[in-house]
Design a protein around this motif. Structure first.
Motif, PDB file in Angstrom:
ATOM      1  N   TYR A 220       5.521  43.948  10.530  1.00  0.00           N
ATOM      2  CA  TYR A 220       4.908  42.633  10.762  1.00  0.00           C
ATOM      3  C   TYR A 220       5.677  41.557   9.995  1.00  0.00           C
ATOM      4  CZ  TYR A 220       1.463  38.865  10.015  1.00  0.00           C
ATOM      5  OH  TYR A 220       0.839  37.645   9.912  1.00  0.00           O
ATOM      6  N   ASN A 221       5.977  41.803   8.738  1.00  0.00           N
ATOM      7  CA  ASN A 221       6.709  40.830   7.916  1.00  0.00           C
ATOM      8  C   ASN A 221       8.119  40.599   8.455  1.00  0.00           C
ATOM      9  OD1 ASN A 221       4.575  40.374   6.143  1.00  0.00           O
ATOM     10  ND2 ASN A 221       5.205  42.016   4.757  1.00  0.00           N
ATOM     11  N   ILE A 222       8.746  41.648   8.967  1.00  0.00           N
ATOM     12  CA  ILE A 222      10.087  41.503   9.544  1.00  0.00           C
ATOM     13  C   ILE A 222      10.040  40.574  10.757  1.00  0.00           C
ATOM     14  CG2 ILE A 222      11.923  42.710  10.798  1.00  0.00           C
ATOM     15  CD1 ILE A 222      11.354  45.154   8.983  1.00  0.00           C
ATOM     16  N   VAL A 223       9.051  40.785  11.625  1.00  0.00           N
ATOM     17  CA  VAL A 223       8.921  39.956  12.829  1.00  0.00           C
ATOM     18  C   VAL A 223       8.633  38.506  12.443  1.00  0.00           C
ATOM     19  CG1 VAL A 223       7.610  39.570  14.949  1.00  0.00           C
ATOM     20  CG2 VAL A 223       8.124  41.905  14.219  1.00  0.00           C
ATOM     21  N   ARG A 224       7.672  38.319  11.563  1.00  0.00           N
ATOM     22  CA  ARG A 224       7.281  36.957  11.183  1.00  0.00           C
ATOM     23  C   ARG A 224       8.444  36.213  10.544  1.00  0.00           C
ATOM     24  NH1 ARG A 224       1.677  35.416   7.911  1.00  0.00           N
ATOM     25  NH2 ARG A 224       1.873  33.137   8.127  1.00  0.00           N
ATOM     26  N   ASN A 225       9.128  36.863   9.618  1.00  0.00           N
ATOM     27  CA  ASN A 225      10.245  36.221   8.926  1.00  0.00           C
ATOM     28  C   ASN A 225      11.431  35.970   9.862  1.00  0.00           C
ATOM     29  OD1 ASN A 225       8.898  36.105   6.461  1.00  0.00           O
ATOM     30  ND2 ASN A 225       9.609  38.130   5.838  1.00  0.00           N
ATOM     31  N   TYR A 226      11.620  36.844  10.835  1.00  0.00           N
ATOM     32  CA  TYR A 226      12.718  36.666  11.793  1.00  0.00           C
ATOM     33  C   TYR A 226      12.582  35.329  12.517  1.00  0.00           C
ATOM     34  CZ  TYR A 226      15.554  37.367  16.012  1.00  0.00           C
ATOM     35  OH  TYR A 226      16.460  37.221  17.045  1.00  0.00           O
ATOM     36  N   PHE A 227      11.385  35.030  13.013  1.00  0.00           N
ATOM     37  CA  PHE A 227      11.188  33.788  13.764  1.00  0.00           C
ATOM     38  C   PHE A 227      11.183  32.559  12.859  1.00  0.00           C
ATOM     39  CE2 PHE A 227       9.933  36.844  16.948  1.00  0.00           C
ATOM     40  CZ  PHE A 227      10.395  36.263  18.125  1.00  0.00           C
ATOM     41  N   ILE A 228      10.723  32.734  11.623  1.00  0.00           N
ATOM     42  CA  ILE A 228      10.773  31.620  10.676  1.00  0.00           C
ATOM     43  C   ILE A 228      12.229  31.273  10.345  1.00  0.00           C
ATOM     44  CG2 ILE A 228      10.285  30.942   8.298  1.00  0.00           C
ATOM     45  CD1 ILE A 228       7.650  32.528   8.514  1.00  0.00           C
ATOM     46  N   GLU A 229      13.026  32.284  10.085  1.00  0.00           N
ATOM     47  CA  GLU A 229      14.402  32.058   9.661  1.00  0.00           C
ATOM     48  C   GLU A 229      15.319  31.650  10.816  1.00  0.00           C
ATOM     49  OE1 GLU A 229      15.424  35.693   7.722  1.00  0.00           O
ATOM     50  OE2 GLU A 229      13.934  35.414   6.117  1.00  0.00           O
ATOM     51  N   LYS A 230      15.127  32.250  11.989  1.00  0.00           N
ATOM     52  CA  LYS A 230      16.034  31.991  13.112  1.00  0.00           C
ATOM     53  C   LYS A 230      15.633  30.752  13.911  1.00  0.00           C
ATOM     54  CE  LYS A 230      18.326  34.209  17.040  1.00  0.00           C
ATOM     55  NZ  LYS A 230      19.675  33.939  16.513  1.00  0.00           N
ATOM     56  N   TYR A 231      14.323  30.534  14.081  1.00  0.00           N
ATOM     57  CA  TYR A 231      13.875  29.451  14.957  1.00  0.00           C
ATOM     58  C   TYR A 231      12.985  28.418  14.266  1.00  0.00           C
ATOM     59  CZ  TYR A 231      15.588  32.413  18.732  1.00  0.00           C
ATOM     60  OH  TYR A 231      16.379  33.185  19.562  1.00  0.00           O
ATOM     61  N   ASN A 232      12.728  28.606  12.977  1.00  0.00           N
ATOM     62  CA  ASN A 232      11.887  27.683  12.217  1.00  0.00           C
ATOM     63  C   ASN A 232      10.485  27.568  12.809  1.00  0.00           C
ATOM     64  OD1 ASN A 232      11.340  25.858  10.113  1.00  0.00           O
ATOM     65  ND2 ASN A 232      11.881  24.096  11.375  1.00  0.00           N
ATOM     66  N   ILE A 233       9.932  28.703  13.232  1.00  0.00           N
ATOM     67  CA  ILE A 233       8.554  28.722  13.738  1.00  0.00           C
ATOM     68  C   ILE A 233       7.805  29.897  13.109  1.00  0.00           C
ATOM     69  CG2 ILE A 233       9.005  27.569  15.941  1.00  0.00           C
ATOM     70  CD1 ILE A 233       9.124  30.258  17.284  1.00  0.00           C
ATOM     71  N   ASP A 234       6.550  29.658  12.776  1.00  0.00           N
ATOM     72  CA  ASP A 234       5.694  30.688  12.213  1.00  0.00           C
ATOM     73  C   ASP A 234       4.713  31.118  13.303  1.00  0.00           C
ATOM     74  OD1 ASP A 234       4.006  32.365  10.829  1.00  0.00           O
ATOM     75  OD2 ASP A 234       3.637  30.974   9.173  1.00  0.00           O
ATOM     76  N   LEU A 235       4.977  32.256  13.924  1.00  0.00           N
ATOM     77  CA  LEU A 235       4.148  32.709  15.043  1.00  0.00           C
ATOM     78  C   LEU A 235       2.695  32.925  14.631  1.00  0.00           C
ATOM     79  CD1 LEU A 235       6.506  35.280  16.828  1.00  0.00           C
ATOM     80  CD2 LEU A 235       6.158  32.862  17.353  1.00  0.00           C
ATOM     81  N   GLN A 236       2.463  33.264  13.372  1.00  0.00           N
ATOM     82  CA  GLN A 236       1.091  33.538  12.952  1.00  0.00           C
ATOM     83  C   GLN A 236       0.236  32.270  12.949  1.00  0.00           C
ATOM     84  OE1 GLN A 236      -0.328  36.776  12.333  1.00  0.00           O
ATOM     85  NE2 GLN A 236      -2.016  35.354  12.730  1.00  0.00           N
ATOM     86  N   LYS A 237       0.857  31.114  12.815  1.00  0.00           N
ATOM     87  CA  LYS A 237       0.083  29.872  12.901  1.00  0.00           C
ATOM     88  C   LYS A 237      -0.572  29.722  14.266  1.00  0.00           C
ATOM     89  CE  LYS A 237       2.511  27.078   9.441  1.00  0.00           C
ATOM     90  NZ  LYS A 237       3.301  25.837   9.183  1.00  0.00           N
ATOM     91  N   ILE A 238       0.095  30.230  15.300  1.00  0.00           N
ATOM     92  CA  ILE A 238      -0.511  30.202  16.638  1.00  0.00           C
ATOM     93  C   ILE A 238      -1.715  31.117  16.680  1.00  0.00           C
ATOM     94  CG2 ILE A 238      -0.094  30.576  19.094  1.00  0.00           C
ATOM     95  CD1 ILE A 238       2.931  30.244  18.459  1.00  0.00           C
ATOM     96  N   GLY A 239      -1.534  32.330  16.162  1.00  0.00           N
ATOM     97  CA  GLY A 239      -2.653  33.283  16.126  1.00  0.00           C
ATOM     98  C   GLY A 239      -3.831  32.777  15.322  1.00  0.00           C
ATOM     99  N   ASN A 240      -3.541  32.075  14.237  1.00  0.00           N
ATOM    100  CA  ASN A 240      -4.629  31.569  13.390  1.00  0.00           C
ATOM    101  C   ASN A 240      -5.470  30.505  14.089  1.00  0.00           C
ATOM    102  OD1 ASN A 240      -3.824  33.283  11.347  1.00  0.00           O
ATOM    103  ND2 ASN A 240      -2.742  31.712  10.187  1.00  0.00           N
ATOM    104  N   ALA A 241      -4.916  29.881  15.118  1.00  0.00           N
ATOM    105  CA  ALA A 241      -5.647  28.857  15.880  1.00  0.00           C
ATOM    106  C   ALA A 241      -6.195  29.391  17.186  1.00  0.00           C
ATOM    107  CB  ALA A 241      -4.747  27.663  16.148  1.00  0.00           C
ATOM    108  N   SER A 242      -5.937  30.670  17.478  1.00  0.00           N
ATOM    109  CA  SER A 242      -6.292  31.242  18.780  1.00  0.00           C
ATOM    110  C   SER A 242      -7.679  31.868  18.788  1.00  0.00           C
ATOM    111  CB  SER A 242      -5.267  32.318  19.184  1.00  0.00           C
ATOM    112  OG  SER A 242      -4.012  31.769  19.406  1.00  0.00           O
ATOM    113  N   LEU A 243      -8.262  31.845  19.961  1.00  0.00           N
ATOM    114  CA  LEU A 243      -9.479  32.609  20.226  1.00  0.00           C
ATOM    115  C   LEU A 243      -9.216  33.480  21.438  1.00  0.00           C
ATOM    116  CD1 LEU A 243     -12.392  30.041  19.761  1.00  0.00           C
ATOM    117  CD2 LEU A 243     -11.889  32.014  18.325  1.00  0.00           C
ATOM    118  N   SER A 244      -9.140  34.797  21.237  1.00  0.00           N
ATOM    119  CA  SER A 244      -8.864  35.714  22.334  1.00  0.00           C
ATOM    120  C   SER A 244     -10.159  36.081  23.025  1.00  0.00           C
ATOM    121  CB  SER A 244      -8.202  36.976  21.788  1.00  0.00           C
ATOM    122  OG  SER A 244      -8.125  37.960  22.785  1.00  0.00           O
ATOM    123  N   ARG A 245     -10.190  35.921  24.351  1.00  0.00           N
ATOM    124  CA  ARG A 245     -11.332  36.383  25.141  1.00  0.00           C
ATOM    125  C   ARG A 245     -10.928  36.502  26.597  1.00  0.00           C
ATOM    126  NH1 ARG A 245     -15.604  31.642  26.647  1.00  0.00           N
ATOM    127  NH2 ARG A 245     -14.129  30.029  27.217  1.00  0.00           N
TER     128      ARG A 245
END
Length: 312
Positions: free
Chosen positions: A287-312
């Motif tokens: 999980y940390n590898i994936v999250r850090n990959y997108f932060i470092e390569k694309y300057n985006i934190d994918l978990q911020k999207i999840g933190n605002a999401s409601l799955s249903r």
């Protein structure tokens, strides 16, 4: 997840209005689309998006634009020859009075989570602005002879197909969105974006992600798969599948849900970072590898999207 995240989304999408600008000059694309499609205030915003990202945001489009693929049409339809339904999705073009607010919604709940570089690289050729987007399924009634088959449509925030993503809320519904509607939309539109990327332009998993887990033999059970650091179904695991599942988990679920305790006997994103499922820490490591990959390569934190999401 925090309610104020959803309230911000609702507030911003209701706030937008543009002042009158000079008439835009049309330009025709190599794909046959002409921008702007009209002389509304929002057409300038659409042209600016195209200039920035190279993606056509269309509110006037054909069935072919929405449904066609080389392998066949993807719209829900009834075949008179075979007397059978084909499931898929259905869309209607956006209603122009609501497009300004729909574009605000897209910026706040979709584009705003990504860097310009990422959007320029991964947005599909077309984003279709719709007043309705429905996924369809079939309901079977076995109590009748012959069996009664009924088409069932479900309204969704977005859908993807080949080179497009269809986005809902180009209608009066955009003016009445609740915090729940916004959180659900964030989940759906970003989930469709990721799945569209997987289908068109996959991002290869880096070597440090792959080497954590051995796929030399099949896993005997779901707990065994979790122990090895895989969060796919234990009988269908692979490095690419795992990589994509981690992305979907991160963009679809708040950290609080990923960290909650849940049984390790079934496949679910709920609790994947909790020791009940992650007994040896390999899931969190990946999980940390994936999250850090997108932060470092694309300057985006994918978990911020999840933190605002409601799955249903």
């Amino acid at each position: 997840m925090k309610l104020n995240l959803y309230i911000v989304c609702v507030f911003v999408l209701l706030a937008g209005a543009c002042k009158k600008e000079d008439k835009l000059q049309p330009t025709e694309s190599s794909q046959g689309y002409t921008l702007p499609q009209g002389n509304n205030d929002f057409d300038k915003t659409i042209v600016q998006y195209f200039d920035k990202y190279g993606s056509y945001m269309l509110y006037k489009f054909s069935d072919r634009d929405a449904y066609w693929t080389p392998s066949g049409w993807k719209n829900t339809r009834y075949n008179e020859a075979t007397k059978a339904w084909t499931t898929g999705f259905l869309v209607k073009p956006a209603e122009e009075p609501y497009i300004t607010k729909q574009l605000n919604l897209i910026q706040t709940c979709w584009f705003g989570y990504y860097s310009d570089e990422f959007l320029k690289t991964f947005l599909p050729a077309k984003v279709l602005l719709c007043s309705s987007v429905d996924s369809s399924s079939l309901k079977y009634d076995f109590s009748t002879t012959p069996i009664t088959i009924t088409q069932v449509n479900k309204a969704v925030g977005a859908w993807f197909n080949l080179d497009n993503i269809c986005v809902n809320y180009g209608s009066a519904a955009v003016e009445n969105m609740t915090a729940l509607d916004s959180g659900t939309f964030i989940f759906k539109v970003n989930n469709m974006f990721m799945r569209n990327i997987f289908a068109r332009k996959p991002i290869d998993p880096p070597a440090d992600f792959v080497k954590v887990t051995s796929y030399a033999s099949n896993f005997a059970s779901q707990p065994a798969a979790y122990d090895a650091g895989t969060i796919t179904n234990y009988y269908g695991s692979g490095p690419v599948q795992d990589w994509e599942e981690y992305i979907l988990a991160m963009t679809g679920y708040p950290e609080s849900v990923l960290n909650t305790s849940a049984p390790n006997t079934t496949k679910s994103f709920v609790g994947i970072l909790n020791p009940t499922k992650d007994r040896f820490g390999k899931i969190r490591q990946r999980y940390n590898i994936v999250r850090n990959y997108f932060i470092e390569k694309y300057n985006i934190d994918l978990q911020k999207i999840g933190n605002a999401s409601l799955s249903r």
